[in-house]
Design an enzyme around this catalytic site. Sequence first.
Site, PDB file in Angstrom:
ATOM      1  N   HIS A 191      57.674  52.933  26.147  1.00 55.80           N
ATOM      2  CA  HIS A 191      58.874  52.097  26.131  1.00 55.80           C
ATOM      3  C   HIS A 191      59.731  52.294  27.358  1.00 55.80           C
ATOM      4  CE1 HIS A 191      58.325  51.811  21.579  1.00 55.80           C
ATOM      5  NE2 HIS A 191      57.748  50.827  22.202  1.00 55.80           N
ATOM      6  N   GLU A 433      32.333  43.178  32.199  1.00 56.56           N
ATOM      7  CA  GLU A 433      32.913  44.528  32.212  1.00 56.56           C
ATOM      8  C   GLU A 433      31.903  45.594  31.807  1.00 56.56           C
ATOM      9  OE1 GLU A 433      36.359  44.513  29.639  1.00 56.56           O
ATOM     10  OE2 GLU A 433      35.401  43.222  28.185  1.00 56.56           O
ATOM     11  N   ASP A 457      37.309  48.316  32.606  1.00 55.30           N
ATOM     12  CA  ASP A 457      36.134  48.814  31.894  1.00 55.30           C
ATOM     13  C   ASP A 457      34.918  48.923  32.814  1.00 55.30           C
ATOM     14  OD1 ASP A 457      36.799  49.485  29.234  1.00 55.30           O
ATOM     15  OD2 ASP A 457      37.154  47.366  28.815  1.00 55.30           O
ATOM     16  N   CYS A 504      40.440  40.046  35.996  1.00 57.40           N
ATOM     17  CA  CYS A 504      41.671  40.304  35.251  1.00 57.40           C
ATOM     18  C   CYS A 504      41.916  41.797  35.043  1.00 57.40           C
ATOM     19  CB  CYS A 504      41.672  39.567  33.918  1.00 57.40           C
ATOM     20  SG  CYS A 504      40.335  40.065  32.841  1.00 57.40           S
TER      21      CYS A 504
HETATM   22  C1  PEP Z   1      39.352  45.253  31.771  1.00 51.65           C
HETATM   23  O1  PEP Z   1      38.544  45.949  31.139  1.00 51.65           O
HETATM   24  O2  PEP Z   1      39.434  45.242  33.008  1.00 51.65           O
HETATM   25  C2  PEP Z   1      40.287  44.375  31.048  1.00 51.65           C
HETATM   26  C3  PEP Z   1      41.052  43.511  31.678  1.00 51.65           C
HETATM   27  O3  PEP Z   1      40.356  44.524  29.711  1.00 51.65           O
HETATM   28  P1  PEP Z   1      41.166  45.686  28.967  1.00 51.65           P
HETATM   29  O4  PEP Z   1      41.961  46.415  30.006  1.00 51.65           O
HETATM   30  O5  PEP Z   1      42.007  44.974  27.961  1.00 51.65           O
HETATM   31  O6  PEP Z   1      40.060  46.474  28.379  1.00 51.65           O
HETATM   32 MG    MG Z   2      38.175  45.594  29.036  1.00 50.69          MG
END
Ligand code: PEP
Ligand code: MG
Length: 576
Positions: A191, A433, A457, A504
């Site tokens: 937080h 991933e 990941d 992402c």
């Molecule tokens: C990732 O694995 O890069 C991803 C965006 O998913 P998360 O961080 O939610 O596992």
């Molecule tokens: Mg992931």
Amino acid sequence: MTLKMTGTAASNGVGIAPAYIIDKPDLSFEKRRISDPGTEIQRFKDALNSISDDLKKLKIAVTGRLSKDELAIFDVHIEILNDPEMFNQVITRIRSQRINVETAFEEVISRVIHEFEAMTGNKYMQERATDFASIRDQVLAKLEGKQLPNLQAIDHPVIVVAHMIGPSDTSQMDAKFVKGIVTEVGGKTSHAAIMARSLQIPAIVGCKGVVRQLRNSEHVIVDGFSGTTIIAPEPNQVKHYQQIASQYAAEKLQWAKLVNSPSVTKDGCQLTISANIGSSNDIAAAVNNGADEVGLFRTEFLYMKSEHLPTEEEQFTAYKNAVEQLNGKALVVRTLDIGGDKPLTFMPLPHELNPFLGYRAIRISLDRPKMFRTQLRALIRASQFGEINIMFPMITTLEELQAAKKIYYDELRKLRQDYPHIGKKIKLGIMIEVPLAALYAERLAKEVDFFSIGTNDLIQYCFAADRGNASVSYLYQPLNPPFLKLIHHIIQSGHQHNTTVAMCGEMAGDRLALPLLIGMGLDEYSMSATSILRTRSMMKKLDTHECQQLYQEAVTKCETAEQVRELVEKWLITNK
Ligand code: PEP
Ligand code: MG
């Protein structure tokens, strides 16, 4: 004497000011035998009610100043105070053991705190421990008639230094005077970190032992970019950081001008910079920071916050609400990515020795098709209200992808019996991933409209290094040459089949990775909202052809991540 300490960089920026140590009053108490349980129980009730009232009043007082997410933290605390289970456990102890309320309460809440703290590798749950610890302090202070620190009283520039900071502390802070925050506990998603980012206060969390190393009013530098705290800095260090701070302030003013600008490179190549969100509450920040789209909606929080499996209607409302707020911008929704470090209260998952290599994400969805179908139906229905694209997490094999697609098309066909045109524009994608999916990207690309590379990941699996384990965090190496080649392979494989390639994971917002990713031809960069404008501004200064050359040089001449880092740092200076 100057002392440098390192923690987790939680909110960008530099703060230089005297330390203001939040000293908690001594909350220790004596274990007492009591003769009248009724009086103790009444004291407990009064304390809970009074804190709950204070929190409600404080929430009203700060509404308008804080975001929905931050305000929700007050509700979490009020919920804990009203938790009947905790209440019953405490009064049962008072009655059966004839002990004072402080002792009974401390025993119950400490057990809860330890249980959460013991969930190593699960940041979300570990951070819930800080919620309970904050409640413990508030209740004990109330019972003992002691006053917790009042941050509203701060009327001059300071760096707030504390063991831990709770939402009631941050909501009292005035960003005009609080120039930085350093805490001993907490992670990037605690937080204190969330609040600091939204108040745009430079912050470092998890800086172990910092309170003991400082005296009140001693000068401190908070470098929220790198996570470095400097106690009693030398004049030349102050000068250096003052320069960084003013440069950053000037940069931020420039970036703010780019909110409505397109995401283009210097040579006019149009790319997409989108935002990662965890709930529709994050959309305002994404839009205000100029996101072209939402590139990742992590739907697991919708499930994690709920006490039951969210129904189709509940999910439909959440997705519809999200896409409507985007006013025509696309929303990429990832289907449930549960398991690993993300548990569900209403669906206990089997205990596993290697949860990250176990039953998670699409593996669970395929194993529990009813739950998966509910989510897909909600998404397809919500797609009538905007542009929704769907992606599946943790795809490893072609069979998994084909099975997921089959279920999706089944539901689409069923819905089309009532709404013939539904879901026509939905694009389907997968997260890349898992290393096998990366290696097999050429074949998988034939099956989907887009890829989104999840580097968080993908790196942990390629380097065999748990992403939540601080002892192996040196193996988080997005710039490692063979890893860069793997990313390039994914992008090229996607493009061979007209599959758009996005990223992402955290790497997408990494300043040093950006020129390399542009050089590899990545189409879309999805990141936390606060990184968008910085990335757009940097992108405008980069030339695609020069980035291609830089990438080639990185993978042919460099042998380690460190060499790539040095190469890119130098290149950025000469290409300014
Ligand atoms: C990732 O694995 O890069 C991803 C965006 O998913 P998360 O961080 O939610 O596992
Ligand atoms: Mg992931």
